[in-house]
Design an enzyme around this catalytic site. Structure first.
Site, PDB file in Angstrom:
ATOM      1  N   GLU A  19       0.859  -1.196   0.000  1.00 45.60           N
ATOM      2  CA  GLU A  19       0.000   0.000   0.000  1.00 45.60           C
ATOM      3  C   GLU A  19       0.890   1.239   0.000  1.00 45.60           C
ATOM      4  O   GLU A  19       1.806   1.353   0.809  1.00 45.60           O
ATOM      5  CB  GLU A  19      -0.904  -0.007   1.232  1.00 45.60           C
ATOM      6  CG  GLU A  19      -1.779   1.235   1.308  1.00 45.60           C
ATOM      7  CD  GLU A  19      -2.786   1.157   2.447  1.00 45.60           C
ATOM      8  OE1 GLU A  19      -3.454   0.117   2.597  1.00 45.60           O
ATOM      9  OE2 GLU A  19      -2.868   2.151   3.193  1.00 45.60           O
ATOM     10  N   GLY A 110     -13.280   6.520   5.502  1.00 46.69           N
ATOM     11  CA  GLY A 110     -12.399   7.685   5.642  1.00 46.69           C
ATOM     12  C   GLY A 110     -12.417   8.174   7.075  1.00 46.69           C
ATOM     13  O   GLY A 110     -13.376   7.908   7.825  1.00 46.69           O
ATOM     14  N   LYS A 177     -20.956  -4.804   6.374  1.00 42.35           N
ATOM     15  CA  LYS A 177     -20.196  -4.275   5.233  1.00 42.35           C
ATOM     16  C   LYS A 177     -19.901  -5.397   4.236  1.00 42.35           C
ATOM     17  O   LYS A 177     -19.979  -5.206   3.032  1.00 42.35           O
ATOM     18  CB  LYS A 177     -18.891  -3.695   5.813  1.00 42.35           C
ATOM     19  CG  LYS A 177     -18.153  -2.725   4.964  1.00 42.35           C
ATOM     20  CD  LYS A 177     -17.250  -1.781   5.771  1.00 42.35           C
ATOM     21  CE  LYS A 177     -16.210  -2.422   6.654  1.00 42.35           C
ATOM     22  NZ  LYS A 177     -15.221  -1.453   7.162  1.00 42.35           N
TER      23      LYS A 177
HETATM   24  P1  FAD Z   1     -16.617   1.859   8.808  1.00 43.27           P
HETATM   25  O1  FAD Z   1     -16.685   0.468   8.341  1.00 43.27           O
HETATM   26  O2  FAD Z   1     -17.701   2.787   8.398  1.00 43.27           O
HETATM   27  O3  FAD Z   1     -16.491   1.835  10.397  1.00 43.27           O
HETATM   28  C1  FAD Z   1     -16.201   3.025  11.107  1.00 43.27           C
HETATM   29  C2  FAD Z   1     -16.819   2.929  12.510  1.00 43.27           C
HETATM   30  O4  FAD Z   1     -18.236   2.964  12.398  1.00 43.27           O
HETATM   31  C3  FAD Z   1     -16.491   1.626  13.240  1.00 43.27           C
HETATM   32  O5  FAD Z   1     -16.332   1.911  14.592  1.00 43.27           O
HETATM   33  C4  FAD Z   1     -17.715   0.757  12.994  1.00 43.27           C
HETATM   34  O6  FAD Z   1     -17.909  -0.210  14.036  1.00 43.27           O
HETATM   35  C5  FAD Z   1     -18.812   1.829  13.012  1.00 43.27           C
HETATM   36  N1  FAD Z   1     -19.978   1.458  12.209  1.00 43.27           N
HETATM   37  C6  FAD Z   1     -20.019   0.892  10.988  1.00 43.27           C
HETATM   38  N2  FAD Z   1     -21.286   0.716  10.576  1.00 43.27           N
HETATM   39  C7  FAD Z   1     -22.081   1.226  11.564  1.00 43.27           C
HETATM   40  C8  FAD Z   1     -23.491   1.356  11.735  1.00 43.27           C
HETATM   41  N3  FAD Z   1     -24.358   0.923  10.788  1.00 43.27           N
HETATM   42  N4  FAD Z   1     -23.961   1.924  12.879  1.00 43.27           N
HETATM   43  C9  FAD Z   1     -23.110   2.357  13.846  1.00 43.27           C
HETATM   44  N5  FAD Z   1     -21.759   2.247  13.739  1.00 43.27           N
HETATM   45  C10 FAD Z   1     -21.259   1.710  12.617  1.00 43.27           C
HETATM   46  N6  FAD Z   1      -8.340   6.497   5.393  1.00 43.27           N
HETATM   47  C11 FAD Z   1      -8.268   7.400   4.384  1.00 43.27           C
HETATM   48  O7  FAD Z   1      -8.569   8.596   4.611  1.00 43.27           O
HETATM   49  N7  FAD Z   1      -7.867   7.054   3.122  1.00 43.27           N
HETATM   50  C12 FAD Z   1      -7.554   5.769   2.802  1.00 43.27           C
HETATM   51  O8  FAD Z   1      -7.210   5.476   1.658  1.00 43.27           O
HETATM   52  C13 FAD Z   1      -7.625   4.766   3.830  1.00 43.27           C
HETATM   53  N8  FAD Z   1      -7.338   3.476   3.570  1.00 43.27           N
HETATM   54  C14 FAD Z   1      -7.480   2.520   4.563  1.00 43.27           C
HETATM   55  C15 FAD Z   1      -7.240   1.172   4.236  1.00 43.27           C
HETATM   56  C16 FAD Z   1      -7.376   0.182   5.213  1.00 43.27           C
HETATM   57  C17 FAD Z   1      -7.116  -1.259   4.843  1.00 43.27           C
HETATM   58  C18 FAD Z   1      -7.770   0.533   6.534  1.00 43.27           C
HETATM   59  C19 FAD Z   1      -7.914  -0.536   7.591  1.00 43.27           C
HETATM   60  C20 FAD Z   1      -7.996   1.881   6.861  1.00 43.27           C
HETATM   61  C21 FAD Z   1      -7.858   2.887   5.874  1.00 43.27           C
HETATM   62  N9  FAD Z   1      -8.103   4.239   6.148  1.00 43.27           N
HETATM   63  C22 FAD Z   1      -8.025   5.183   5.147  1.00 43.27           C
HETATM   64  C23 FAD Z   1      -8.480   4.663   7.505  1.00 43.27           C
HETATM   65  C24 FAD Z   1     -10.013   4.700   7.638  1.00 43.27           C
HETATM   66  O9  FAD Z   1     -10.511   5.822   6.936  1.00 43.27           O
HETATM   67  C25 FAD Z   1     -10.424   4.838   9.098  1.00 43.27           C
HETATM   68  O10 FAD Z   1     -10.017   3.730   9.839  1.00 43.27           O
HETATM   69  C26 FAD Z   1     -11.927   5.128   9.270  1.00 43.27           C
HETATM   70  O11 FAD Z   1     -12.100   5.717  10.558  1.00 43.27           O
HETATM   71  C27 FAD Z   1     -12.812   3.882   9.180  1.00 43.27           C
HETATM   72  O12 FAD Z   1     -13.051   3.480   7.885  1.00 43.27           O
HETATM   73  P2  FAD Z   1     -13.940   2.150   7.602  1.00 43.27           P
HETATM   74  O13 FAD Z   1     -14.272   2.076   6.176  1.00 43.27           O
HETATM   75  O14 FAD Z   1     -13.295   0.968   8.216  1.00 43.27           O
HETATM   76  O15 FAD Z   1     -15.242   2.575   8.412  1.00 43.27           O
END
Ligand code: FAD
Length: 312
Positions: A19, A110, A177
């Protein structure tokens, strides 16, 4: 090739991915060309390109992903985040990705702006990663007339996402998800493999069946890793912390400790059936030559076109 295909071969080396992030300057872009040539030479299955926080450097993500695919001949994935983007903007970005011939997306919510206690999404945009996955799958149907065109990876958190009240809730949210159409999970970085193995066990017990790729970040300096873990919530085990504390201002020593740690973690993960490793390489290549060079070449088998590496 779509990401899930890498996990379906009869017998294959572990899936290795890197990455990188889009540099902020032109000079950084020039350096990245050299780094990418070296990283490509290490034979990764694919390289993913992050999407800047709140969409910064977003055009560079696609530019770099195209470069990786077309100049270096390595499969690639664009990260895409939905924080702060309208649905219409997401559609434009998805069209651009499709038209550039990129077949894979790391679909991520994000990070919310620092200081914000709770994220209130602007109207016509999304709050969670599962909504982005659902949006991409709907886009494929409506605009491409093809279901499942993109390979989609989503993020998973072996030490729990910082905003989740507990691991159970976080895993249930991850399952949601996955149910919306994710093909693989890539985990947040961790330094104690126990977190990964427990996480995979929990995920499996909640019916998550897709490959879960562990994400590792080699430590290259104490300052750098402190900054990163303060943002992502990963912890450093006490024995590793002690060794790092002894070389706080000596980057060379910290780098040697970090590389040895990453090699040990990688070997154990692969020996115990992880389907591969996603390395957060921090836009550098020398340390990755040492790490990849130290890994065993072949390790596990898949059978019947199904993901079957020791149930992990
Ligand atoms: P989500 O899956 O939406 O989860 C975020 C939080 O919300 C979690 O605590 C989850 O339990 C909670 N949640 C989910 N669904 C619900 C619901 N229906 N109701 C209530 N709570 C809920 N950041 C960047 O800015 N750019 C990038 O390119 C980037 N790449 C990444 C790649 C990887 C492999 C990883 C692990 C992280 C990356 N990040 C990146 C960081 C990421 O943006 C953060 O970790 C962000 O806070 C969570 O993203 P997510 O898609 O996992 O969120």
């Amino acid at each position: 090739m779509r990401l899930p295909e890498y996990f379906k071969y009869g017998e294959k080396e572990p899936v290795i991915s890197f990455e990188i992030f889009p540099p902020k300057t032109e000079k950084g872009m020039e350096n990245l060309g050299t780094v990418l040539a070296e990283l490509s030479g290490l034979g990764p299955d694919f390289i993913t390109v992050t999407y800047g926080a709140m969409g910064s450097e977003k055009h560079r993500t696609l530019e770099i992903a195209s470069l990786i695919k077309n100049r270096f001949g390595v499969e690639t994935a664009c990260h895409l985040t939905c924080v702060g983007a309208s649905k219409n903007e997401l559609d434009h970005l998805l069209s651009d990705i499709y038209e550039s011939g990129i077949e894979n997306i790391v679909a991520i919510r994000g990070d919310i702006p620092s200081g914000a206690r709770e994220f209130i999404p602007p109207p016509d945009s999304y709050k969670y990663g599962y909504e982005l996955v659902r949006h991409i799958r709907q886009f494929e149907k409506d605009r491409l007339n093809r279901s499942g065109y993109f390979g989609i990876a989503v993020g998973g958190y072996p030490e729990k996402h910082t905003e989740a009240p507990d691991m159970e809730t976080d895993i249930i949210n991850l399952k949601h998800k996955v149910d919306k159409g994710a093909d693989i999970v890539i985990t947040q970085l961790f330094f104690d493999n126990g977190y990964y193995f427990d996480f995979v066990k929990e995920a499996r017990s909640h019916g998550i069946k897709i490959p879960i790729m562990p994400g590792l970040m080699p430590i290259l300096s104490v300052k750098q890793i402190e900054r990163i873990i303060s943002m992502c919530g990963a912890t450093i085990p006490s024995d590793l912390r002690k060794r790092l504390n002894a070389c706080k201002d000596d980057d060379e020593k910290a780098r040697a400790i970090g590389i040895a740690q990453c090699i040990d973690q990688s070997k154990e993960l692969l020996a115990r059936g992880a389907p591969g490793i996603h390395f957060y390489v921090l836009n550098k290549s020398d340390h990755m030559k040492e790490i990849i060079g130290a890994l065993p070449a072949r390790r596990f088998k898949y059978s019947g076109g199904k993901f079957a590496a020791n149930n992990l």
